[in-house]
Scaffold this motif. Structure first.
Motif, PDB file in Angstrom:
ATOM      1  N   THR A  80       0.751  -1.156   0.131  1.00  0.00           N
ATOM      2  CA  THR A  80      -0.054   0.135   0.031  1.00  0.00           C
ATOM      3  C   THR A  80       0.954   1.319  -0.204  1.00  0.00           C
ATOM      4  OG1 THR A  80      -1.768  -1.095   1.114  1.00  0.00           O
ATOM      5  CG2 THR A  80      -1.538   1.365   1.054  1.00  0.00           C
ATOM      6  N   ILE A  81       0.308   2.254  -0.554  1.00  0.00           N
ATOM      7  CA  ILE A  81       1.296   3.526  -0.818  1.00  0.00           C
ATOM      8  C   ILE A  81       0.361   4.494  -0.178  1.00  0.00           C
ATOM      9  CG2 ILE A  81       2.150   5.681  -2.022  1.00  0.00           C
ATOM     10  CD1 ILE A  81       2.326   3.175  -4.871  1.00  0.00           C
ATOM     11  N   TRP A  82       0.894   5.313   0.653  1.00  0.00           N
ATOM     12  CA  TRP A  82       0.015   6.015   1.421  1.00  0.00           C
ATOM     13  C   TRP A  82       1.104   7.916   0.722  1.00  0.00           C
ATOM     14  CZ3 TRP A  82      -0.292   5.357   7.526  1.00  0.00           C
ATOM     15  CH2 TRP A  82      -1.513   4.984   7.313  1.00  0.00           C
ATOM     16  N   LEU A  83       0.296   8.480   0.055  1.00  0.00           N
ATOM     17  CA  LEU A  83       0.849  10.034  -0.250  1.00  0.00           C
ATOM     18  C   LEU A  83       0.689  11.161   0.525  1.00  0.00           C
ATOM     19  CD1 LEU A  83       3.124  11.277  -2.734  1.00  0.00           C
ATOM     20  CD2 LEU A  83       0.489  11.354  -3.607  1.00  0.00           C
ATOM     21  N   LEU A  84       1.715  11.744   0.701  1.00  0.00           N
ATOM     22  CA  LEU A  84       1.446  12.564   1.855  1.00  0.00           C
ATOM     23  C   LEU A  84       1.761  14.081   0.501  1.00  0.00           C
ATOM     24  CD1 LEU A  84       4.303  11.841   4.736  1.00  0.00           C
ATOM     25  CD2 LEU A  84       1.831  11.401   4.517  1.00  0.00           C
TER      26      LEU A  84
END
Length: 112
Positions: A80-84
């Motif tokens: 999973t990618i969390w983009l800030l």
């Protein structure tokens, strides 16, 4: 492994020289950096890779992280990618990596 480190300013100068003086495209540098991290993750026994969360910023270093996430995903790992930050503020190289990731994932890899 070495204990020698370079500063962020030195790294930026090396990148700038490699891109602008030698002519290596920044996308190539990003892929090479991501590949090195990917290989290190797989070679080491430090991390449990059953479920991976990549937290990426909106700059080029975030793009490196997104590229690592893609490589791990293609290996069959649960990633999973969390983009800030805001997607409209991403660097061009980061946006390129986001676009590639979107095309590769069958489902949305980005956590809501």
């Amino acid at each position: 492994m070495t204990d020698d480190y370079i500063s962020a300013k030195q790294a930026a100068a090396f990148d700038d020289f490699t891109i602008n003086e030698i002519g290596v495209p920044s996308a190539v540098l990003m892929e090479r950096a991501a590949l090195a991290v990917y290989q290190r993750l797989l070679a080491g026994r430090v991390f449990d890779l059953k479920k991976v969360l990549v937290v990426a910023g909106s700059g080029n270093n975030g793009g490196d992280g997104i590229a690592v996430a893609r490589m791990l995903f293609l290996r069959g790992l649960d990633v999973t990618i969390w983009l800030l930050g805001k997607r409209q503020n991403t660097s061009p190289e980061n946006k390129r990596q986001l676009d590639i990731a979107k095309k590769i994932w069958c489902q949305n890899p980005f956590a809501s």
